[in-house]
Structure formats: C-alpha cells, structure tokens
Design a protein around this motif. Structure first.
Motif, PDB file in Angstrom:
ATOM      1  N   ARG A  63     -12.431   8.492  -4.616  1.00 42.50           N
ATOM      2  CA  ARG A  63     -11.731   7.434  -4.295  1.00 42.50           C
ATOM      3  C   ARG A  63     -10.874   6.767  -5.574  1.00 42.50           C
ATOM      4  NH1 ARG A  63     -10.444   2.606  -5.544  1.00 42.50           N
ATOM      5  NH2 ARG A  63     -12.056   2.768  -7.110  1.00 42.50           N
ATOM      6  N   TRP A  64      -9.463   6.474  -5.318  1.00 43.91           N
ATOM      7  CA  TRP A  64      -8.796   6.123  -6.124  1.00 43.91           C
ATOM      8  C   TRP A  64      -7.670   4.962  -5.700  1.00 43.91           C
ATOM      9  CZ3 TRP A  64      -3.658   7.772  -7.739  1.00 43.91           C
ATOM     10  CH2 TRP A  64      -3.315   8.985  -6.991  1.00 43.91           C
ATOM     11  N   SER A  65      -6.857   4.522  -6.242  1.00 39.62           N
ATOM     12  CA  SER A  65      -6.003   3.613  -5.720  1.00 39.62           C
ATOM     13  C   SER A  65      -4.540   3.951  -6.070  1.00 39.62           C
ATOM     14  CB  SER A  65      -6.042   2.234  -6.576  1.00 39.62           C
ATOM     15  OG  SER A  65      -7.207   1.634  -6.372  1.00 39.62           O
TER      16      SER A  65
ATOM     17  N   HIS B  35      -4.831   0.758  -1.516  1.00 44.40           N
ATOM     18  CA  HIS B  35      -4.752   0.219  -2.762  1.00 44.40           C
ATOM     19  C   HIS B  35      -4.759  -1.283  -2.523  1.00 44.40           C
ATOM     20  CE1 HIS B  35      -2.507   0.902  -7.092  1.00 44.40           C
ATOM     21  NE2 HIS B  35      -3.054  -0.487  -6.985  1.00 44.40           N
ATOM     22  N   HIS B  36      -5.496  -1.869  -3.414  1.00 54.54           N
ATOM     23  CA  HIS B  36      -5.657  -3.419  -3.282  1.00 54.54           C
ATOM     24  C   HIS B  36      -4.947  -4.154  -4.112  1.00 54.54           C
ATOM     25  CE1 HIS B  36      -9.945  -3.126  -1.205  1.00 54.54           C
ATOM     26  NE2 HIS B  36      -9.818  -1.985  -1.953  1.00 54.54           N
ATOM     27  N   MET B  37      -4.345  -5.384  -3.668  1.00 55.83           N
ATOM     28  CA  MET B  37      -3.537  -6.141  -4.550  1.00 55.83           C
ATOM     29  C   MET B  37      -3.886  -7.519  -4.633  1.00 55.83           C
ATOM     30  SD  MET B  37      -0.039  -4.418  -3.141  1.00 55.83           S
ATOM     31  CE  MET B  37      -0.872  -4.067  -1.858  1.00 55.83           C
ATOM     32  N   ALA B  38      -3.594  -8.155  -5.896  1.00 57.26           N
ATOM     33  CA  ALA B  38      -3.552  -9.508  -6.188  1.00 57.26           C
ATOM     34  C   ALA B  38      -2.136  -9.938  -6.436  1.00 57.26           C
ATOM     35  CB  ALA B  38      -4.782  -9.796  -7.253  1.00 57.26           C
ATOM     36  N   GLY B  39      -1.298  -9.160  -6.573  1.00 60.73           N
ATOM     37  CA  GLY B  39       0.043  -9.350  -6.927  1.00 60.73           C
ATOM     38  C   GLY B  39       0.844  -9.765  -5.698  1.00 60.73           C
TER      39      GLY B  39
ATOM     40  N   ARG C 200      -0.414   4.971  -5.509  1.00 63.63           N
ATOM     41  CA  ARG C 200       0.846   4.068  -5.422  1.00 63.63           C
ATOM     42  C   ARG C 200       2.034   5.082  -4.536  1.00 63.63           C
ATOM     43  NH1 ARG C 200      -0.743   2.525 -10.213  1.00 63.63           N
ATOM     44  NH2 ARG C 200      -1.371   0.467 -10.237  1.00 63.63           N
TER      45      ARG C 200
ATOM     46  N   ARG D  80     -14.136   3.503 -16.833  1.00 58.21           N
ATOM     47  CA  ARG D  80     -15.173   2.314 -16.350  1.00 58.21           C
ATOM     48  C   ARG D  80     -16.174   1.808 -17.306  1.00 58.21           C
ATOM     49  NH1 ARG D  80     -12.210   2.212 -12.706  1.00 58.21           N
ATOM     50  NH2 ARG D  80     -12.858   2.454 -10.486  1.00 58.21           N
TER      51      ARG D  80
ATOM     52  N   TRP E  29       6.365   0.134  -4.974  1.00 57.81           N
ATOM     53  CA  TRP E  29       5.823   1.104  -4.383  1.00 57.81           C
ATOM     54  C   TRP E  29       5.188   1.055  -3.245  1.00 57.81           C
ATOM     55  CZ3 TRP E  29       0.690   0.251  -3.750  1.00 57.81           C
ATOM     56  CH2 TRP E  29       0.094  -0.765  -4.231  1.00 57.81           C
TER      57      TRP E  29
ATOM     58  N   THR F  93      -6.411 -11.158  -0.600  1.00 55.66           N
ATOM     59  CA  THR F  93      -5.833 -10.100  -1.097  1.00 55.66           C
ATOM     60  C   THR F  93      -4.879  -8.983  -0.001  1.00 55.66           C
ATOM     61  OG1 THR F  93      -7.588  -8.380  -0.311  1.00 55.66           O
ATOM     62  CG2 THR F  93      -7.696  -9.143  -2.452  1.00 55.66           C
TER      63      THR F  93
ATOM     64  N   PHE G 270       6.913  -5.683  -8.284  1.00 58.69           N
ATOM     65  CA  PHE G 270       6.281  -4.623  -8.968  1.00 58.69           C
ATOM     66  C   PHE G 270       5.644  -3.967  -7.763  1.00 58.69           C
ATOM     67  CE2 PHE G 270       2.551  -2.015 -10.267  1.00 58.69           C
ATOM     68  CZ  PHE G 270       3.277  -1.299 -10.977  1.00 58.69           C
ATOM     69  N   ASN G 271       4.847  -4.550  -6.956  1.00 55.29           N
ATOM     70  CA  ASN G 271       4.193  -4.220  -5.895  1.00 55.29           C
ATOM     71  C   ASN G 271       5.246  -3.764  -4.687  1.00 55.29           C
ATOM     72  OD1 ASN G 271       1.330  -4.127  -7.063  1.00 55.29           O
ATOM     73  ND2 ASN G 271       1.301  -6.276  -6.319  1.00 55.29           N
TER      74      ASN G 271
END
Ligand SMILES: Cc1cc2nc3c(=O)[nH]c(=O)nc-3n(C[C@H](O)[C@H](O)[C@H](O)COP(=O)(O)O)c2cc1C
Length: 190
Positions: free
Chosen positions: A12-14, A123-127, A16, A174, A74, A147, A70-71
């Motif tokens: 798993r990775w996030s 891809h989680h976002m707080a932005g 864009r 990590r 992508w 989120t 920015f978010n």
C-alpha cells in the motif's frame, strides 16, 4: 516459514497519479461494506461517507472544490472521491463519543485493505476545507468532517507536473520500532 507483512499492507502507498479507468459498482459496494465490518465503540458505527464518481459530475465537482489548490491539481484524475464524517454523539443516549474518530480510522483501515485486494489505491487528505464541505452538503453540527480520499487504479506518473512526480518516487520513511513502542523510556518515543 519466515513471517512477513501481508502484501495488502506492505504494497500500500498513497499515489497521486490515477488511471481514468472507472471503478466497478460492485467494487465500490465492497469498499463501503468492508468499512462497515470494522469494530466500533458500543457498535455505534459512527462513520459516514459522502462520495462521488465521475458518473455524478455535479457532486464530484462539489467535492473537488472543497480541496486546497495542491490537492485539486492531482485529485482531478481520480475516478472517485470520498468525504468522511463521524457522528459526534452516541445515537442511543446522545452522550459524546470520544472514540468516533478512532472507529472511523478502523473503518478506513478495512477499506484500504479491501481496496488493495482489488488493485485500488487510496490517497487520504486533510488539505481541504471542512467548513466548505459542511456548507455545500448541509452537514449537521452533530457530525465532524474528517478527511477526503481519492480512490482509483494506478495511473501514469507522466500525467503529473514534475514537482509532484518527484514526490511520488520518494522513499518510504517510517519511525523505527523503538520510537513507537514504550520500553520504560519516554525519551526514545519522541
Ligand atoms: C489524515 C491524512 C491526511 C493527509 N493529507 C494529505 C494531503 O492533504 N495531501 C497529500 O498529498 N497527502 C496527504 N496525506 C498522505 C500522507 O502524506 C501519506 O499517507 C504519508 O506521507 C505516508 O505515505 P504513504 O501513504 O504513501 O505510505 C494524508 C494522509 C492522511 C492519513
């Protein structure tokens, strides 16, 4: 046998860069069902989701418009966007649920693993602006807006602006285990 981290977690990775391949209805159903299988305090299931695929362009644009510049740059290629919310109070007695956000995290962990099992990435976002989301979707005060998440199949890095492309190739960093596991010394955990 040597024990190892399960591939669904390890790989798993996030990303864009998302492919424009649509997510099949059945898979969308599985994502939210997997979330609903999570444990929760008093089985309250405080998580709520607002989502849109590109089949619902108006709602998709509304969700996208809540994000920072920015978010948005992508995310617009992602075939699906989710907004996550939690109910702040227990339904049965209206007392504050201090673990609602924890439980949403568990649900999203399930959703993430289920997604990976179907070659989908999150891809989680707080932005983004929770206030704007609250206004657009008329979200009551009893719910916290937490989120946003872009979901889709992996796309081509070339579709991203160069500065973002570089971020995609950065190494996974990590904290070392000793900094997250208490062993009688708070100093190493900082
Ligand atoms: C709650 C949360 C908020 C995040 N907000 C953003 C964001 O607004 N924009 C972004 O590009 N990535 C965001 N991320 C992604 C993280 O930067 C990413 O998960 C972290 O760097 C670890 O990388 P990995 O998920 O590829 O392992 C967020 C992740 C989480 C869990």
């Amino acid at each position: 046998m040597t024990e190892k981290i399960h591939d669904l977690i390890d790989k798993r990775w996030s990303p864009r860069a998302f492919s424009d391949r649509e997510i099949e209805e059945e898979k969308i159903k599985m994502l939210f069902q997997s979330a609903s299988y999570a444990a929760s305090c008093f089985n309250e299931q405080p998580w709520r989701f607002i989502y849109a695929t590109k089949d619902y362009p108006e709602r998709y644009e509304q969700l996208l418009s809540c994000m920072g510049e920015f978010n948005q740059m992508w995310v617009k290629t992602a075939p699906m966007i989710i907004l996550t919310l939690v109910s702040k109070k227990f339904a049965k007695n209206q007392k504050p649920n201090a673990h609602a956000q924890h439980d949403l995290g568990l649900a999203m962990g399930n959703l993430s693993v289920q997604a990976m099992s179907m070659d989908l990435y999150l891809h989680h976002m707080a932005g983004f602006s929770p206030e704007k989301a609250r206004e657009i979707f008329d979200i009551p005060d009893d719910f916290d807006v937490l989120t946003m998440i872009a979901v889709g199949y992996l796309g081509d890095l070339k579709q991203l602006p160069e500065n973002i492309r570089e971020m995609e190739n950065s190494e996974r960093i990590r904290r070392p285990m000793e900094s997250i596991l208490f062993d009688g010394d708070w100093e190493v955990m900082k």
